[in-house]
Write an enzyme that holds these catalytic residues in place. Structure first.
Site, PDB file in Angstrom:
ATOM      1  N   GLU A  49       5.781   7.587  -7.614  1.00  0.00           N
ATOM      2  CA  GLU A  49       5.480   6.583  -8.737  1.00  0.00           C
ATOM      3  C   GLU A  49       4.399   5.583  -8.390  1.00  0.00           C
ATOM      4  O   GLU A  49       3.688   5.061  -9.114  1.00  0.00           O
ATOM      5  CB  GLU A  49       6.778   6.092  -9.091  1.00  0.00           C
ATOM      6  CG  GLU A  49       7.783   6.753  -9.927  1.00  0.00           C
ATOM      7  CD  GLU A  49       8.795   7.521  -8.889  1.00  0.00           C
ATOM      8  OE1 GLU A  49       8.600   7.586  -7.767  1.00  0.00           O
ATOM      9  OE2 GLU A  49       9.559   8.282  -9.521  1.00  0.00           O
ATOM     10  N   PHE A 111      24.637   5.025 -11.567  1.00  0.00           N
ATOM     11  CA  PHE A 111      23.674   5.595 -10.818  1.00  0.00           C
ATOM     12  C   PHE A 111      22.244   5.296 -11.168  1.00  0.00           C
ATOM     13  O   PHE A 111      21.764   5.176 -12.401  1.00  0.00           O
ATOM     14  CB  PHE A 111      23.912   7.031 -10.996  1.00  0.00           C
ATOM     15  CG  PHE A 111      22.918   8.035 -10.388  1.00  0.00           C
ATOM     16  CD1 PHE A 111      22.750   8.110  -8.901  1.00  0.00           C
ATOM     17  CD2 PHE A 111      22.058   8.512 -11.124  1.00  0.00           C
ATOM     18  CE1 PHE A 111      21.968   8.675  -8.292  1.00  0.00           C
ATOM     19  CE2 PHE A 111      21.362   9.680 -10.482  1.00  0.00           C
ATOM     20  CZ  PHE A 111      21.231   9.776  -9.209  1.00  0.00           C
ATOM     21  N   GLN A 112      21.386   4.994 -10.199  1.00  0.00           N
ATOM     22  CA  GLN A 112      19.861   4.638 -10.362  1.00  0.00           C
ATOM     23  C   GLN A 112      19.608   3.392 -11.247  1.00  0.00           C
ATOM     24  O   GLN A 112      18.772   3.460 -11.852  1.00  0.00           O
ATOM     25  CB  GLN A 112      18.971   5.920 -11.006  1.00  0.00           C
ATOM     26  CG  GLN A 112      19.123   7.097  -9.952  1.00  0.00           C
ATOM     27  CD  GLN A 112      18.231   8.094 -10.314  1.00  0.00           C
ATOM     28  OE1 GLN A 112      17.822   8.436 -11.387  1.00  0.00           O
ATOM     29  NE2 GLN A 112      17.606   8.807  -9.128  1.00  0.00           N
ATOM     30  N   LYS A 161      18.448   4.248 -21.661  1.00  0.00           N
ATOM     31  CA  LYS A 161      18.711   5.291 -22.296  1.00  0.00           C
ATOM     32  C   LYS A 161      18.976   5.551 -23.512  1.00  0.00           C
ATOM     33  O   LYS A 161      18.854   6.069 -24.548  1.00  0.00           O
ATOM     34  CB  LYS A 161      19.377   6.344 -21.144  1.00  0.00           C
ATOM     35  CG  LYS A 161      19.101   7.794 -21.464  1.00  0.00           C
ATOM     36  CD  LYS A 161      19.671   8.701 -20.461  1.00  0.00           C
ATOM     37  CE  LYS A 161      19.438  10.143 -20.554  1.00  0.00           C
ATOM     38  NZ  LYS A 161      19.853  10.940 -19.466  1.00  0.00           N
ATOM     39  N   MET A 482      -8.282  -1.492  11.218  1.00  0.00           N
ATOM     40  CA  MET A 482      -8.585  -2.926  11.412  1.00  0.00           C
ATOM     41  C   MET A 482      -7.563  -3.669  12.158  1.00  0.00           C
ATOM     42  O   MET A 482      -7.779  -4.911  12.748  1.00  0.00           O
ATOM     43  CB  MET A 482      -8.405  -3.423   9.745  1.00  0.00           C
ATOM     44  CG  MET A 482      -8.616  -4.779   9.325  1.00  0.00           C
ATOM     45  SD  MET A 482     -10.414  -5.424   9.919  1.00  0.00           S
ATOM     46  CE  MET A 482     -11.211  -5.188   8.366  1.00  0.00           C
TER      47      MET A 482
HETATM   48  C1  LIG Z   1       0.712  -0.975   2.676  1.00  0.00           C
HETATM   49  C2  LIG Z   1       0.015  -1.778   3.827  1.00  0.00           C
HETATM   50  N1  LIG Z   1       0.570  -1.635   5.069  1.00  0.00           N
HETATM   51  C3  LIG Z   1       0.025  -2.423   6.049  1.00  0.00           C
HETATM   52  C4  LIG Z   1      -1.204  -2.981   6.022  1.00  0.00           C
HETATM   53  C5  LIG Z   1      -1.902  -3.714   6.923  1.00  0.00           C
HETATM   54  N2  LIG Z   1      -3.198  -3.193   7.421  1.00  0.00           N
HETATM   55  C6  LIG Z   1      -4.357  -3.674   6.828  1.00  0.00           C
HETATM   56  S1  LIG Z   1      -5.529  -2.524   7.284  1.00  0.00           S
HETATM   57  C7  LIG Z   1      -4.626  -1.593   8.170  1.00  0.00           C
HETATM   58  C8  LIG Z   1      -4.984  -0.248   8.803  1.00  0.00           C
HETATM   59  C9  LIG Z   1      -5.766   0.511   8.010  1.00  0.00           C
HETATM   60  O1  LIG Z   1      -6.050   1.554   8.819  1.00  0.00           O
HETATM   61  P1  LIG Z   1      -7.238   2.732   8.272  1.00  0.00           P
HETATM   62  O2  LIG Z   1      -6.511   3.214   6.750  1.00  0.00           O
HETATM   63  O3  LIG Z   1      -7.283   3.862   8.842  1.00  0.00           O
HETATM   64  O4  LIG Z   1      -8.439   2.073   8.126  1.00  0.00           O
HETATM   65  P2  LIG Z   1      -9.637   1.309   8.896  1.00  0.00           P
HETATM   66  O5  LIG Z   1      -9.093   0.017   9.230  1.00  0.00           O
HETATM   67  O6  LIG Z   1      -9.162   2.384  10.381  1.00  0.00           O
HETATM   68  O7  LIG Z   1     -10.899   1.913   8.664  1.00  0.00           O
HETATM   69  C10 LIG Z   1      -3.086  -1.935   7.906  1.00  0.00           C
HETATM   70  C11 LIG Z   1      -2.135  -1.290   8.711  1.00  0.00           C
HETATM   71  C12 LIG Z   1      -1.711  -3.063   4.664  1.00  0.00           C
HETATM   72  N3  LIG Z   1      -3.001  -3.267   4.062  1.00  0.00           N
HETATM   73  N4  LIG Z   1      -1.283  -2.352   3.722  1.00  0.00           N
END
Ligand SMILES: Cc1ncc(C[n+]2csc(CCOP(=O)(O)OP(=O)(O)O)c2C)c(N)n1
Ligand SMILES: [Mg+2]
Length: 606
Positions: A49, A111-112, A161, A482
């Site tokens: 979803e 449920f749900q 529902k 990042m």
């Molecule tokens: C749902 C979610 N969980 C955690 C984060 C924290 N976060 C920001 S950037 C990142 C790493 C992203 O890794 P990737 O998709 O490989 O991108 P890269 O930075 O390596 O280009 C994380 C864990 C987030 N932004 N969103």
């Protein structure tokens, strides 16, 4: 005409001109899935979803129309929450319809059962549980109106529902009755004239264009205003393409990873003309030291944004398209005054000379050694060149997102789609599907991170089975890049839980398992030929595994919470200030890096 509530839902969607629903069925919403079989509305079966929600968002971003998601009660609704929160933060018009347990069971932990209106109250523009079938048509009509007018956003309708199963006499209302909801479109005349005078008095003005320009379809008006008064323009992460990057008055993106000139121009400005922008912390850095010498004109359709973060000198509530047109009129009137110089370029000559010097001296920098590891910026720039200003780019969240915003030129609105406010990893794969469904004749490229990709990659099955040929370019640095970058810069390279590795999953085999085409590229010389192959596939979705240098970092960078005056342009500049990098764990290197000076320390302010 007598219909069931479920038939009324689908009929109402038809009345609103809906062409596609992104959804996933289940017990409580089952009745609504039956009339879909007899409807011209296309249903796209997402595998999760969250995917359905992001698809609806991608569709809305790409087309400017309302995206629709249909899911079941309980986990169906809770799985949708991230997409709703994302749409709320980035003002994306979507309507979500959730099934609910029968009215008599509500509140009994059936449920749900989940209190989805309660859960989503803070992340929807409006939500409602519908307690009788007669309300369905009116609620749907209102939902589309509320989602798409004023400041756009997500609306959720929760339908038990028994309401879906009840039979009643259906008719679609042709009028709305929402006496409490009347967004102000026209700016206050006196304030608009005041703003025009401020613009003529300024010597270092900057237009700070936000996502509201795109939402209001105000890009042409923006261009007219900028050209009329010779104003430099910065486009935020949500506004890339609202003003063409190739335009000589475009300074690029402001903010934490913005262009040096855009960031510094705002810092030194004597007037900020904020248009559909919200002074987000990723743009302002430390608010107290943001654009200290600037007076502020703030135009926004949402009165709650005015003065939220920065007190404006000239507040204007209104729709960007309408207000900018008013501003242009007011300026044209003032410019006919014999005492006013109509050649604004000459009035702003010093400012423009400074800006041009900065742009020349502070370009984005990276180096691609011919025999060295593949640089992510090089890959992304090549994708941008391949698209040549056409095509839609959708990104995930992380370093790749920032590079995709920096290193691709966006010439038109609705060509750059990403999760800005919420920063939701997992956005790219489904949002790109939604964008391609909405704009089937446009090439859609997903630029995703290996981490983000793994959050929603099951939607490759949706892309394949629904025949939605997105080209996914995974910027695979084997890491949560990042986070790794922040651990390097602020935690002395004490890397904690960021390693994803390159081998698991094998992205080429994974693409093939999903019936998609898969390619891999590891050397700079192969970028062009790999893109040739990827773009030649045509009918099938494609996944390209670009294995890039994990050491590469996003610059420029303003550390979170620091002043925008502390913008750092490169790793060399960073380490010149903080001392040499700490040793790579288990590898060679000089100790050091502990001396991060106060002005570059990661602040507590987000
Ligand atoms: C749902 C979610 N969980 C955690 C984060 C924290 N976060 C920001 S950037 C990142 C790493 C992203 O890794 P990737 O998709 O490989 O991108 P890269 O930075 O390596 O280009 C994380 C864990 C987030 N932004 N969103
Ligand atoms: Mg990564």
């Amino acid at each position: 005409m007598e219909l069931t509530g479920a038939q009324a839902v689908i009929r109402s969607l038809e009345e609103e001109g809906v062409e596609v629903i992104f959804g996933h069925p289940g017990g409580a919403i089952l009745p609504a899935y039956d009339p879909i079989l007899d409807s011209p509305v296309r249903h796209i079966l997402a595998r999760h979803e969250q995917g359905a929600g992001h698809m609806a968002e991608g569709y809305a971003h790409a087309t400017g129309r309302v995206g629709v998601a249909l899911v079941t009660s309980g986990p169906g609704g809770t799985n949708l929450v991230t997409a709703l929160a994302d749409a709320h933060m980035d003002s994306v018009p979507i309507v979500a319809i959730t099934g609910q347990v029968p009215t008599g069971a509500v509140g009994g932990d059936a449920f749900q059962e989940a209190d989805i209106t309660g859960i989503t109250m803070p992340v929807t523009k409006h939500n409602e549980m519908i307690d009788n079938p007669e309300r369905i048509a009116g609620a749907v009509k209102e939902a589309f109106h509320i989602a798409s007018t004023g400041r756009p956003g997500p609306v959720l309708l929760d339908i038990p529902k028994d309401v879906l199963n009840a039979r009643f006499a259906f008719s679609y209302p042709d009028r709305l009755s929402l006496p409490g909801y009347k967004p102000t479109l026209r700016g206050h005349g006196r304030m608009v004239r005041e703003a025009a005078r401020e613009i003529l008095n300024a010597r270092r003005p900057v237009i700070y264009a936000g996502g509201g320009i795109i939402k209001a379809n105000a890009h042409e008006e923006l261009r007219t205003l900028a050209e009329l008064a010779s104003l430099p323009v910065v486009t935020t992460l949500m506004a890339r393409g609202a003003f063409p990057d190739s335009h000589p008055q475009c300074l690029g993106m402001p903010g934490m990873h913005g262009h040096w000139t855009a960031v510094t121009a705002m810092q030194k400005a004597d007037l900020l003309i904020a248009l559909g922008a919200r002074f987000d912390d990723r743009v302002t850095g430390n608010l107290a030291s943001f654009a200290p010498g600037a007076r502020v004109i703030h135009v926004d359709i949402d009165p709650a944004e005015i003065g939220k973060n920065r007190d404006p000198d000239v507040p204007i509530v209104g729709d960007c398209r309408v207000v900018i047109a008013q501003l242009v009129d007011a300026l044209e009137t003032l410019l006919t005054d014999p005492g006013v110089t109509s050649d604004r370029g000459s009035v702003l000559e010093d400012w423009w000379r400074t800006l041009r010097t900065w742009s020349r001296e502070h370009p984005l920098r990276y180096e691609q050694p011919s025999d060295g590891p593949l640089k992510p910026q090089q890959v992304i720039a090549a994708i941008g060149e391949r698209l040549g200003g056409d095509g839609i780019v959708v990104s995930g969240v992380g370093q790749h997102q920032m590079w995709a915003s920096q290193h691709i030129r966006y010439e038109q609105p609705r060509r750059w789609i990403n999760s800005g406010g919420l920063g939701a990893m997992g956005f790219c794969v489904p949002a790109a599907i939604g964008a391609k469904v909405g704009r089937p004749d446009t090439t859609v490229v997903g630029i995703d991170g290996d981490g983000s990709f793994q959050m929603t990659l099951q939607e490759l099955a949706t892309a394949r089975t629904e025949g939605v040929p997105v080209i996914y370019c995974v910027i695979n640095n084997g890491a949560l890049g990042m986070v790794r970058q922040w651990q390097e810069l602020f935690y002395e390279r004490r890397f904690s839980s960021i390693d994803l590795g390159f081998e698991v999953p094998d992205l080429v085999k994974l693409a093939e398992a999903f019936g998609c085409a898969g390619f891999r590229c590891e050397r700079p010389d192969d970028i062009g030929s790999t893109l040739d192959k990827a773009f030649a596939v045509g009918e099938l979705p494609v996944v390209v595994d670009f294995r890039v240098d994990p050491e590469e970092k996003v610059f420029p960078m303003v550390p979170a919470g620091a002043s925008n005056d502390s913008i750092v342009e490169s790793a060399e500049e960073w380490y010149a200030q903080v001392g040499s990098p700490a040793p790579v764990p288990g590898g060679a290197g000089e100790p050091g890096g502990a001396g991060v000076p106060d002005h570059l320390r990661e602040g507590n302010a987000v």
